[in-house]
Write an enzyme that holds these catalytic residues in place. Sequence first.
Site, PDB file in Angstrom:
ATOM      1  N   SER A 140      48.321 -95.372 -23.100  1.00 52.47           N
ATOM      2  CA  SER A 140      47.231 -94.617 -23.741  1.00 52.47           C
ATOM      3  C   SER A 140      46.482 -95.574 -24.659  1.00 52.47           C
ATOM      4  O   SER A 140      47.065 -96.553 -25.150  1.00 52.47           O
ATOM      5  CB  SER A 140      47.834 -93.480 -24.570  1.00 52.47           C
ATOM      6  OG  SER A 140      46.883 -92.971 -25.479  1.00 52.47           O
ATOM      7  N   TYR A 153      53.736 -90.301 -30.790  1.00 49.85           N
ATOM      8  CA  TYR A 153      53.127 -90.466 -29.458  1.00 49.85           C
ATOM      9  C   TYR A 153      52.647 -91.914 -29.283  1.00 49.85           C
ATOM     10  O   TYR A 153      52.945 -92.565 -28.278  1.00 49.85           O
ATOM     11  CB  TYR A 153      51.949 -89.492 -29.319  1.00 49.85           C
ATOM     12  CG  TYR A 153      51.210 -89.607 -28.003  1.00 49.85           C
ATOM     13  CD1 TYR A 153      51.711 -89.020 -26.848  1.00 49.85           C
ATOM     14  CD2 TYR A 153      49.998 -90.305 -27.921  1.00 49.85           C
ATOM     15  CE1 TYR A 153      51.025 -89.121 -25.642  1.00 49.85           C
ATOM     16  CE2 TYR A 153      49.306 -90.405 -26.720  1.00 49.85           C
ATOM     17  CZ  TYR A 153      49.823 -89.810 -25.588  1.00 49.85           C
ATOM     18  OH  TYR A 153      49.152 -89.916 -24.391  1.00 49.85           O
TER      19      TYR A 153
HETATM   20  N1  LIG Z   1      44.754 -86.628 -21.055  1.00 49.48           N
HETATM   21  C1  LIG Z   1      44.513 -87.618 -21.885  1.00 49.48           C
HETATM   22  O1  LIG Z   1      43.556 -87.583 -22.684  1.00 49.48           O
HETATM   23  C2  LIG Z   1      45.389 -88.844 -21.874  1.00 49.48           C
HETATM   24  C3  LIG Z   1      44.961 -89.961 -22.624  1.00 49.48           C
HETATM   25  C4  LIG Z   1      45.758 -91.087 -22.633  1.00 49.48           C
HETATM   26  C5  LIG Z   1      46.937 -91.121 -21.922  1.00 49.48           C
HETATM   27  N2  LIG Z   1      47.325 -90.032 -21.213  1.00 49.48           N
HETATM   28  C6  LIG Z   1      48.611 -90.109 -20.489  1.00 49.48           C
HETATM   29  O2  LIG Z   1      48.388 -89.853 -19.116  1.00 49.48           O
HETATM   30  C7  LIG Z   1      49.549 -89.279 -18.519  1.00 49.48           C
HETATM   31  C8  LIG Z   1      49.151 -88.001 -17.789  1.00 49.48           C
HETATM   32  O3  LIG Z   1      48.587 -87.113 -18.751  1.00 49.48           O
HETATM   33  P1  LIG Z   1      47.768 -85.811 -18.339  1.00 49.48           P
HETATM   34  O4  LIG Z   1      46.728 -85.633 -19.369  1.00 49.48           O
HETATM   35  O5  LIG Z   1      47.405 -85.874 -16.908  1.00 49.48           O
HETATM   36  O6  LIG Z   1      48.909 -84.692 -18.577  1.00 49.48           O
HETATM   37  P2  LIG Z   1      48.997 -83.181 -18.061  1.00 49.48           P
HETATM   38  O7  LIG Z   1      47.708 -82.713 -17.511  1.00 49.48           O
HETATM   39  O8  LIG Z   1      49.629 -82.436 -19.200  1.00 49.48           O
HETATM   40  O9  LIG Z   1      50.045 -83.283 -16.846  1.00 49.48           O
HETATM   41  C9  LIG Z   1      51.330 -83.757 -17.088  1.00 49.48           C
HETATM   42  C10 LIG Z   1      52.089 -83.909 -15.792  1.00 49.48           C
HETATM   43  O10 LIG Z   1      53.382 -84.444 -16.094  1.00 49.48           O
HETATM   44  C11 LIG Z   1      54.401 -83.497 -15.739  1.00 49.48           C
HETATM   45  N3  LIG Z   1      55.413 -83.530 -16.788  1.00 49.48           N
HETATM   46  C12 LIG Z   1      55.218 -83.352 -18.123  1.00 49.48           C
HETATM   47  N4  LIG Z   1      56.384 -83.418 -18.771  1.00 49.48           N
HETATM   48  C13 LIG Z   1      57.342 -83.644 -17.837  1.00 49.48           C
HETATM   49  C14 LIG Z   1      58.741 -83.794 -17.887  1.00 49.48           C
HETATM   50  N5  LIG Z   1      59.407 -83.705 -19.046  1.00 49.48           N
HETATM   51  N6  LIG Z   1      59.417 -84.024 -16.741  1.00 49.48           N
HETATM   52  C15 LIG Z   1      58.753 -84.102 -15.549  1.00 49.48           C
HETATM   53  N7  LIG Z   1      57.424 -83.977 -15.442  1.00 49.48           N
HETATM   54  C16 LIG Z   1      56.725 -83.742 -16.575  1.00 49.48           C
HETATM   55  C17 LIG Z   1      53.681 -82.155 -15.616  1.00 49.48           C
HETATM   56  O11 LIG Z   1      54.305 -81.270 -14.717  1.00 49.48           O
HETATM   57  P3  LIG Z   1      55.369 -80.152 -15.220  1.00 49.48           P
HETATM   58  O12 LIG Z   1      54.784 -79.517 -16.443  1.00 49.48           O
HETATM   59  O13 LIG Z   1      55.553 -79.232 -14.070  1.00 49.48           O
HETATM   60  O14 LIG Z   1      56.621 -80.906 -15.541  1.00 49.48           O
HETATM   61  C18 LIG Z   1      52.322 -82.597 -15.083  1.00 49.48           C
HETATM   62  O15 LIG Z   1      52.398 -82.802 -13.693  1.00 49.48           O
HETATM   63  C19 LIG Z   1      50.523 -89.039 -19.678  1.00 49.48           C
HETATM   64  O16 LIG Z   1      51.445 -90.075 -19.747  1.00 49.48           O
HETATM   65  C20 LIG Z   1      49.623 -89.061 -20.899  1.00 49.48           C
HETATM   66  O17 LIG Z   1      50.329 -89.425 -22.077  1.00 49.48           O
HETATM   67  C21 LIG Z   1      46.577 -88.897 -21.168  1.00 49.48           C
END
Ligand SMILES: NC(=O)c1ccc[n+]([C@@H]2O[C@H](COP(=O)([O-])OP(=O)(O)OC[C@H]3O[C@@H](n4cnc5c(N)ncnc54)[C@H](OP(=O)(O)O)[C@@H]3O)[C@@H](O)[C@H]2O)c1
Length: 262
Positions: A140, A153
């Site tokens: 991130s 985080y």
């Molecule tokens: N969105 C942003 O602004 C942003 C910015 C920087 C970095 N990121 C990083 O990008 C990555 C993806 O983020 P996102 O925004 O796409 O998240 P998201 O929309 O909340 O989706 C998260 C995904 O991870 C799975 N997941 C979450 N916790 C889990 C667990 N304990 N065990 C297994 N699966 C799990 C969820 O499925 P289930 O709930 O079914 O488990 C879902 O498929 C993350 O690492 C996040 O920190 C995101």
Amino acid sequence: MQLKGKRVLITGGTRGIGRCIVQEMIDGGVTHLAIIARDKKSLKELSETYPEVKFMRISGDVANIDVLREAAARIEDKWGYLDILINNAGIVSAGPLEELPDEEIYDQVAVNQTAILLLTKYCVPLLKSSEEGAILNISSGLGLIGMPFYAVYGSTKAAVKQFSDSIRRELAPYNVSVTCSFPTATATDMMQKFDGMEMDSPEFVAKRSIEGLLNKELHVIFGGEQRIKDSEVNFMEPKKFDAKVAESYEDFKASSEGHKAL
Ligand SMILES: NC(=O)c1ccc[n+]([C@@H]2O[C@H](COP(=O)([O-])OP(=O)(O)OC[C@H]3O[C@@H](n4cnc5c(N)ncnc54)[C@H](OP(=O)(O)O)[C@@H]3O)[C@@H](O)[C@H]2O)c1
């Protein structure tokens, strides 16, 4: 590197950035995909959306060591090797450190950091058996620059960067490349609280991250030139960055309030 025919394991491939990465994989010719996520229903729905793809559905929490061991064991048993590992699943709980519930501190470290170390550990022998292995870790922008109210985080995401650099150097003799991606605000469930704010689309973040993986780029940094400049200032002149943050302290505090996606 080409995607066609590759065997891929991704964590959190059912929603957000991970879901868009799955789409990129399938568009690129991947037909064997292992996915770890907690929600069984969304895993089932995903596999029904693409009947032509052979899915290995692994329902479970990446914070559970047995789930990670089982994933590697099933891949060894079914495929015998792995080409691409994508450590994407992540959670967030923001706010003043002294107000964060202890469990949410443990959980963020377990999901965002420990799970990546363990799953990668279990997959290294499988990746070494690939003709051309690759790892993509999703960090991130908060892993590049530590911001107030994201101390937990941000530290897990900084660990992902350090792990990526270390393991890349460790695996270099084995033809396994490692790419680390640093998204900024991206419109997914994780950012629902900020609905209406200008953000990157998960499709864009997925496309660019996969492009980075295929080109064996070391770091894929989102947020444009400004983010790269800010990272340099943060590293070389941290006091300058402290002063900038102090100017908007209350705004940062207010915006982090209630930012939870666990
Ligand atoms: N969105 C942003 O602004 C942003 C910015 C920087 C970095 N990121 C990083 O990008 C990555 C993806 O983020 P996102 O925004 O796409 O998240 P998201 O929309 O909340 O989706 C998260 C995904 O991870 C799975 N997941 C979450 N916790 C889990 C667990 N304990 N065990 C297994 N699966 C799990 C969820 O499925 P289930 O709930 O079914 O488990 C879902 O498929 C993350 O690492 C996040 O920190 C995101």
